[in-house]
Design an enzyme around this catalytic site. Sequence first.
Site, PDB file in Angstrom:
ATOM      1  CG  HIS A 181      34.020 -24.638 -14.236  1.00 34.73           C
ATOM      2  ND1 HIS A 181      33.034 -25.387 -14.821  1.00 34.73           N
ATOM      3  CD2 HIS A 181      35.137 -24.898 -14.942  1.00 34.73           C
ATOM      4  CE1 HIS A 181      33.533 -26.057 -15.853  1.00 34.73           C
ATOM      5  NE2 HIS A 181      34.826 -25.780 -15.944  1.00 34.73           N
ATOM      6  CB  CYS A 229      33.028 -32.034 -23.684  1.00 38.32           C
ATOM      7  SG  CYS A 229      33.457 -31.312 -22.121  1.00 38.32           S
TER       8      CYS A 229
HETATM    9  N1  PLP Z   1      38.922 -32.766 -17.214  1.00 37.67           N
HETATM   10  C1  PLP Z   1      37.730 -33.202 -16.781  1.00 37.67           C
HETATM   11  C2  PLP Z   1      37.634 -34.554 -16.145  1.00 37.67           C
HETATM   12  C3  PLP Z   1      36.590 -32.417 -16.917  1.00 37.67           C
HETATM   13  O1  PLP Z   1      35.412 -32.869 -16.477  1.00 37.67           O
HETATM   14  C4  PLP Z   1      36.719 -31.136 -17.519  1.00 37.67           C
HETATM   15  C5  PLP Z   1      35.530 -30.289 -17.737  1.00 37.67           C
HETATM   16  O2  PLP Z   1      34.573 -30.705 -18.350  1.00 37.67           O
HETATM   17  C6  PLP Z   1      37.988 -30.715 -17.944  1.00 37.67           C
HETATM   18  C7  PLP Z   1      39.059 -31.558 -17.777  1.00 37.67           C
HETATM   19  C8  PLP Z   1      38.187 -29.358 -18.564  1.00 37.67           C
HETATM   20  O3  PLP Z   1      38.118 -28.355 -17.573  1.00 37.67           O
HETATM   21  P1  PLP Z   1      37.918 -26.807 -17.926  1.00 37.67           P
HETATM   22  O4  PLP Z   1      36.472 -26.614 -18.204  1.00 37.67           O
HETATM   23  O5  PLP Z   1      38.364 -26.051 -16.721  1.00 37.67           O
HETATM   24  O6  PLP Z   1      38.802 -26.498 -19.086  1.00 37.67           O
END
Ligand code: PLP
Length: 359
Positions: free
Chosen positions: A187, A305
């Site tokens: 995504h 997040c």
């Molecule tokens: N790592 C980074 C640098 C991200 O930006 C994100 C998503 O915000 C993630 C990990 C986590 O990915 P996912 O949404 O597929 O769990």
Amino acid sequence: MIYLDHQATTPLAPEAKEAMLPWLSGPEAMGFANPHSMHKPGRAAAAAVEVAREQVAALLPKGGRVTFTSGATEAINQAILAVPRGNIAFSAIEHSAVVNAALASGADVQELPVSAEGLVDPEVEIDDGTGLVAVMQVNNEIGTIQPVARLAERAHEVGALFLCDAVQGAGKIAPPAGADLIALTAHKLYGPKGIGALWVRDGVAVAPLIHGGGQESGLRSGTLSPALCAGFGAAAALAKVRMDADFQHLSGLASLARSILSRWGLNGSEISRWPGNLSLHLEGLNFPRLMSDCREIAFSAGSACGSGTGAPSRVLTAIGLEARQARSSIRLGFGRYTTREEVEEACRAIEIAAVAQGV
Ligand code: PLP
């Protein structure tokens, strides 16, 4: 509404949506079949999954295998929790998936500092007894591109594996050289939500994190979604073809935005950065007020997040911003389908709203 939050998620590419539709089709076409079934429609679905695996693998280094997961968070957890080899070192600006999985592992952890530019020093001291070093390719909050090839060499010198969270770089820049484990997610590269992958270099042993029917060569049990796999694969194939054009387009948008927001300070390196991410600060800015004044623009304060907690961004404080400066930062995330007109309109509106605040 102008969407400038491509680090949080990207829109689904029309090509990816097209590729998904046959596997969502109703009773007659049997696109819904279980890809782990042995009958004809099951084998057709399995074949689509394997095509997608090849398309995703084409974005990654040669000599490894792609295991599909529910996203990067799961891939990172698997890499950290299922490769127990000693202490874990990670950069001070890793995503919380890395930080919290490392803390949950019970291993001793070492935080590798970053410079004011938001970069890990490739010659940083790595503690003895380290079994895994995790440094991301492109930071999700400030867009800095880490010297991962050299850091992977450093990890190997101390006998550790190197995990690269390539979520923000996959399909956008060349894959991280030298990594043993790479996490990515559909995504963030114009694919669907709910699917990601862990790439594991040949010869690196990884234990399963999720136990069950033994799918994905026993590494990740659970029925795969052919639709999600096909969407991920098509998005990856498109990203590979469009990589240079996307980079040029985003570089143009970033320059345009900076010319309008010329008095705002850039967070992170001027040079080693992904142009689709512009993290800027303006002393004294009241971010909640700005957001409310610019309701027709989808942008962010820091990472999606972390926002909403009230705490200043961990990444912005790691690069030396004071709490008040971190709180007066914005992140503009441009994407493949963002137009120059949208950037111009959004940046002018943001600047006018900031001036109205008296900053
Ligand atoms: N790592 C980074 C640098 C991200 O930006 C994100 C998503 O915000 C993630 C990990 C986590 O990915 P996912 O949404 O597929 O769990």
